[in-house]
Write an enzyme that holds these catalytic residues in place. Sequence first.
Site, PDB file in Angstrom:
ATOM      1  N   ASP A  22       6.528   9.881  47.696  1.00 29.65           N
ATOM      2  CA  ASP A  22       6.600   8.641  46.918  1.00 29.65           C
ATOM      3  C   ASP A  22       7.735   7.733  47.404  1.00 29.65           C
ATOM      4  OD1 ASP A  22       5.970   6.867  44.951  1.00 29.65           O
ATOM      5  OD2 ASP A  22       6.938   7.965  43.331  1.00 29.65           O
ATOM      6  N   ARG A  35       4.042  -3.666  52.484  1.00 32.69           N
ATOM      7  CA  ARG A  35       3.917  -2.296  51.983  1.00 32.69           C
ATOM      8  C   ARG A  35       3.321  -1.355  53.035  1.00 32.69           C
ATOM      9  NH1 ARG A  35       4.416  -1.116  46.690  1.00 32.69           N
ATOM     10  NH2 ARG A  35       2.836   0.501  46.817  1.00 32.69           N
ATOM     11  N   THR A  68      -6.570  10.322  43.073  1.00 33.74           N
ATOM     12  CA  THR A  68      -7.811   9.737  42.524  1.00 33.74           C
ATOM     13  C   THR A  68      -7.501   8.401  41.842  1.00 33.74           C
ATOM     14  OG1 THR A  68      -7.461  11.220  40.639  1.00 33.74           O
ATOM     15  CG2 THR A  68      -9.158  11.862  42.198  1.00 33.74           C
ATOM     16  N   ASN A  70      -5.163   6.242  43.033  1.00 34.44           N
ATOM     17  CA  ASN A  70      -4.680   5.253  44.009  1.00 34.44           C
ATOM     18  C   ASN A  70      -5.740   4.212  44.400  1.00 34.44           C
ATOM     19  OD1 ASN A  70      -2.441   7.555  45.770  1.00 34.44           O
ATOM     20  ND2 ASN A  70      -1.981   6.073  44.151  1.00 34.44           N
ATOM     21  N   ARG A  73      -5.221   0.469  43.539  1.00 34.65           N
ATOM     22  CA  ARG A  73      -4.351  -0.453  44.301  1.00 34.65           C
ATOM     23  C   ARG A  73      -5.194  -1.566  44.938  1.00 34.65           C
ATOM     24  NH1 ARG A  73       0.752   2.730  46.594  1.00 34.65           N
ATOM     25  NH2 ARG A  73       1.065   3.986  44.752  1.00 34.65           N
ATOM     26  N   LEU A 192       4.801  14.384  37.306  1.00 35.39           N
ATOM     27  CA  LEU A 192       3.933  15.157  38.200  1.00 35.39           C
ATOM     28  C   LEU A 192       2.745  14.329  38.714  1.00 35.39           C
ATOM     29  CD1 LEU A 192       4.023  18.004  39.279  1.00 35.39           C
ATOM     30  CD2 LEU A 192       2.840  18.805  37.243  1.00 35.39           C
ATOM     31  N   SER A 193       2.402  13.253  37.997  1.00 32.21           N
ATOM     32  CA  SER A 193       1.320  12.347  38.416  1.00 32.21           C
ATOM     33  C   SER A 193       0.030  13.081  38.781  1.00 32.21           C
ATOM     34  CB  SER A 193       1.785  11.470  39.585  1.00 32.21           C
ATOM     35  OG  SER A 193       2.883  10.695  39.208  1.00 32.21           O
TER      36      SER A 193
HETATM   37  C1  FPP Z   1       3.441   6.611  47.469  1.00 30.20           C
HETATM   38  O1  FPP Z   1       4.332   5.547  47.699  1.00 30.20           O
HETATM   39  C2  FPP Z   1       2.620   6.809  48.631  1.00 30.20           C
HETATM   40  C3  FPP Z   1       1.263   6.738  48.666  1.00 30.20           C
HETATM   41  C4  FPP Z   1       0.423   6.477  47.486  1.00 30.20           C
HETATM   42  C5  FPP Z   1       0.536   6.918  49.920  1.00 30.20           C
HETATM   43  C6  FPP Z   1       1.106   7.986  50.809  1.00 30.20           C
HETATM   44  C7  FPP Z   1       0.549   7.797  52.141  1.00 30.20           C
HETATM   45  C8  FPP Z   1       1.155   8.134  53.284  1.00 30.20           C
HETATM   46  C9  FPP Z   1       2.460   8.797  53.363  1.00 30.20           C
HETATM   47  C10 FPP Z   1       0.482   7.797  54.556  1.00 30.20           C
HETATM   48  C11 FPP Z   1      -0.796   8.524  54.858  1.00 30.20           C
HETATM   49  C12 FPP Z   1      -0.711   9.988  54.834  1.00 30.20           C
HETATM   50  C13 FPP Z   1      -0.993  10.852  55.822  1.00 30.20           C
HETATM   51  C14 FPP Z   1      -1.132  12.269  55.461  1.00 30.20           C
HETATM   52  C15 FPP Z   1      -1.173  10.475  57.229  1.00 30.20           C
HETATM   53  P1  FPP Z   1       4.159   4.206  46.866  1.00 30.20           P
HETATM   54  O2  FPP Z   1       3.281   3.284  47.635  1.00 30.20           O
HETATM   55  O3  FPP Z   1       3.678   4.548  45.496  1.00 30.20           O
HETATM   56  O4  FPP Z   1       5.621   3.675  46.842  1.00 30.20           O
HETATM   57  P2  FPP Z   1       6.299   2.828  45.682  1.00 30.20           P
HETATM   58  O5  FPP Z   1       6.252   3.707  44.446  1.00 30.20           O
HETATM   59  O6  FPP Z   1       7.671   2.609  46.183  1.00 30.20           O
HETATM   60  O7  FPP Z   1       5.493   1.567  45.525  1.00 30.20           O
END
Ligand code: FPP
Length: 237
Positions: A22, A35, A68, A70, A73, A192-193
Site C-alpha cells: 500500500d 499515480r 476485488t 480495486n 478506481r 486488513l482490507s
Molecule cells: C496500493 O496503493 C496498491 C495497489 C492497489 C496496487 C498494487 C500494484 C502494484 C504494486 C503493481 C502491480 C503488481 C505486480 C505484482 C506486478 P494505493 O494505490 O492504494 O496507494 P495510496 O493508498 O497511496 O493511494
Amino acid sequence: MAFFYKKKQFDTLPTHIAIIMDGNGRWAKKRSLPRTAGHAAGSNNFKTIARYGNKIGLKYMTVYAFSTENWKRPPEEVKNIMNILRDYLKDAKNFKDENIKVKFIGDISALDEDIRLLIADAEKESENATGMHLNIALNYGGRDEIVKAVRKIVKKGIKPEDITEQTISDNLYTAGMPDPDFIIRPSGEYRLSNYLIWQSAYSEYWFSNILWPDFKPKHLDMAIEDYNNRNRRYGGI
Ligand code: FPP
C-alpha cells in the site's frame, strides 16, 4: 540482475509472510508524479522484496496486488495497473532465474484473456521451482474467497456435519499452504482490507508509515526482528 543483499541471520524466520503493498499513490503524489508512476515503482519494489524474501530463505510470501474492490478506481488507473502486471508477467525470467514458484490467488476468470494466458504460462514456467512460494493476490477478496469455498463444498456434496475448519481451509485459494504467520502493511493504514481474512486468524501484524515503494529489504529485516520478539500463544497461555 545480480542481487547483492547480505544474508541476515534471524532466530526465527516466519514460514509465511503476507504483505499489503500500500501507498503507491501517495508515494507518487509526494513527487508530483502520476499515480501510475507510483504503481510502477511499487511493482519494481515488489520484485526486489520477493527476491530478497527468497534469498533469506522464506518459504511463502503472499502479496496483495489487486483487490476485488480495486475495480472501483478510475478505469485509466485500473488499465495502468493491468499493464504493469502484463509487463511483469511477460518477463517470465523473473520466476525461472530466481527459482521462485509463483501462483496467483483470486478470481482470475474476470481478467483479460491475454493476462490469464500469461498467468498460466508463469505458473507453468515456475512449477518445479524449489525456492520460495510467491502468491500474488489478484482480483482477490477474502470474503469472496470464503463464498467460493462454501460453493465448492456444497457442490462436492459434503454433509454439513462433516464440515470442519479444515474443510474450509482446504477449499480456499491457499489450500495446502500454511497460514500467514506475519502480515506486513506499510503506508500508515491499520486495517486488513479483506485480505486473507480466514487465514489470518492467528497472524502477527506489523504496521509502518513507510510507503510501499520505499519499503526496502532492511525494513523487512526490521519487521522480522520484531516478529522474533513476539510471543505467539494461539489462545493458550
Ligand atoms: C496500493 O496503493 C496498491 C495497489 C492497489 C496496487 C498494487 C500494484 C502494484 C504494486 C503493481 C502491480 C503488481 C505486480 C505484482 C506486478 P494505493 O494505490 O492504494 O496507494 P495510496 O493508498 O497511496 O493511494
